[in-house]
Motif scaffolding. Sequence first.
Motif, PDB file in Angstrom:
ATOM      1  N   UNK A 153       1.043  -1.238   0.102  1.00 54.47           N
ATOM      2  CA  UNK A 153      -0.006   0.079  -0.157  1.00 54.47           C
ATOM      3  C   UNK A 153       0.924   1.198  -0.021  1.00 54.47           C
ATOM      4  N   UNK A 154       2.122   1.085   0.456  1.00 52.98           N
ATOM      5  CA  UNK A 154       3.166   2.172   0.280  1.00 52.98           C
ATOM      6  C   UNK A 154       3.959   2.656  -0.971  1.00 52.98           C
ATOM      7  N   UNK A 155       3.525   1.728  -1.678  1.00 55.11           N
ATOM      8  CA  UNK A 155       4.337   1.557  -3.025  1.00 55.11           C
ATOM      9  C   UNK A 155       4.189   2.790  -3.585  1.00 55.11           C
ATOM     10  N   UNK A 156       5.199   3.600  -4.217  1.00 57.54           N
ATOM     11  CA  UNK A 156       5.236   4.692  -4.944  1.00 57.54           C
ATOM     12  C   UNK A 156       4.712   6.022  -4.157  1.00 57.54           C
ATOM     13  N   UNK A 157       4.782   5.936  -2.742  1.00 60.61           N
ATOM     14  CA  UNK A 157       4.201   6.774  -2.143  1.00 60.61           C
ATOM     15  C   UNK A 157       5.098   7.822  -1.893  1.00 60.61           C
ATOM     16  N   UNK A 158       6.457   7.919  -2.275  1.00 60.70           N
ATOM     17  CA  UNK A 158       7.447   9.081  -2.012  1.00 60.70           C
ATOM     18  C   UNK A 158       8.458   8.958  -0.850  1.00 60.70           C
ATOM     19  N   UNK A 159       8.236   7.817  -0.002  1.00 59.76           N
ATOM     20  CA  UNK A 159       8.946   7.459   0.973  1.00 59.76           C
ATOM     21  C   UNK A 159      10.062   6.685   0.830  1.00 59.76           C
ATOM     22  N   UNK A 160      11.314   6.956   1.026  1.00 57.79           N
ATOM     23  CA  UNK A 160      12.361   6.151   0.570  1.00 57.79           C
ATOM     24  C   UNK A 160      13.352   5.808   1.913  1.00 57.79           C
ATOM     25  N   UNK A 161      13.650   4.651   2.066  1.00 59.57           N
ATOM     26  CA  UNK A 161      14.406   4.169   3.188  1.00 59.57           C
ATOM     27  C   UNK A 161      15.872   3.498   2.611  1.00 59.57           C
ATOM     28  N   UNK A 162      16.607   4.515   2.251  1.00 63.49           N
ATOM     29  CA  UNK A 162      17.937   4.095   1.532  1.00 63.49           C
ATOM     30  C   UNK A 162      18.814   3.416   2.769  1.00 63.49           C
ATOM     31  N   UNK A 163      18.709   3.796   3.991  1.00 70.15           N
ATOM     32  CA  UNK A 163      19.578   3.002   4.944  1.00 70.15           C
ATOM     33  C   UNK A 163      18.809   3.218   6.267  1.00 70.15           C
ATOM     34  N   UNK A 164      17.916   1.995   6.368  1.00 71.28           N
ATOM     35  CA  UNK A 164      16.962   1.937   7.427  1.00 71.28           C
ATOM     36  C   UNK A 164      17.544   1.969   8.887  1.00 71.28           C
TER      37      UNK A 164
END
Length: 87
Positions: free
Chosen positions: A54-65
Amino acid sequence: MGKMIGAAEFKAHCLRILDEVERTGEPVTITKRGKPVGVLRPAPKEEKRLFFGCMKNSGYRFDDPFSPAIDPSEVHANDPAKWDDLP
């Protein structure tokens, strides 16, 4: 055009008519003194959305969690006693 029903009958049997419209998908025209005043149609079917993705293509990026959320030097930024020590 579908079924026509008087307003008084609709008022008396509203829940039964709603169930019938949902089951058959056929619209019902509600009349008052023989003149159509409204049309009752079934609501459009909602597509089921899955939780996963559901968060796909939502603008959030987690490069290094696993990296810190803030710089370690800013940990005491909300403490007024430490404001003079900030860079």
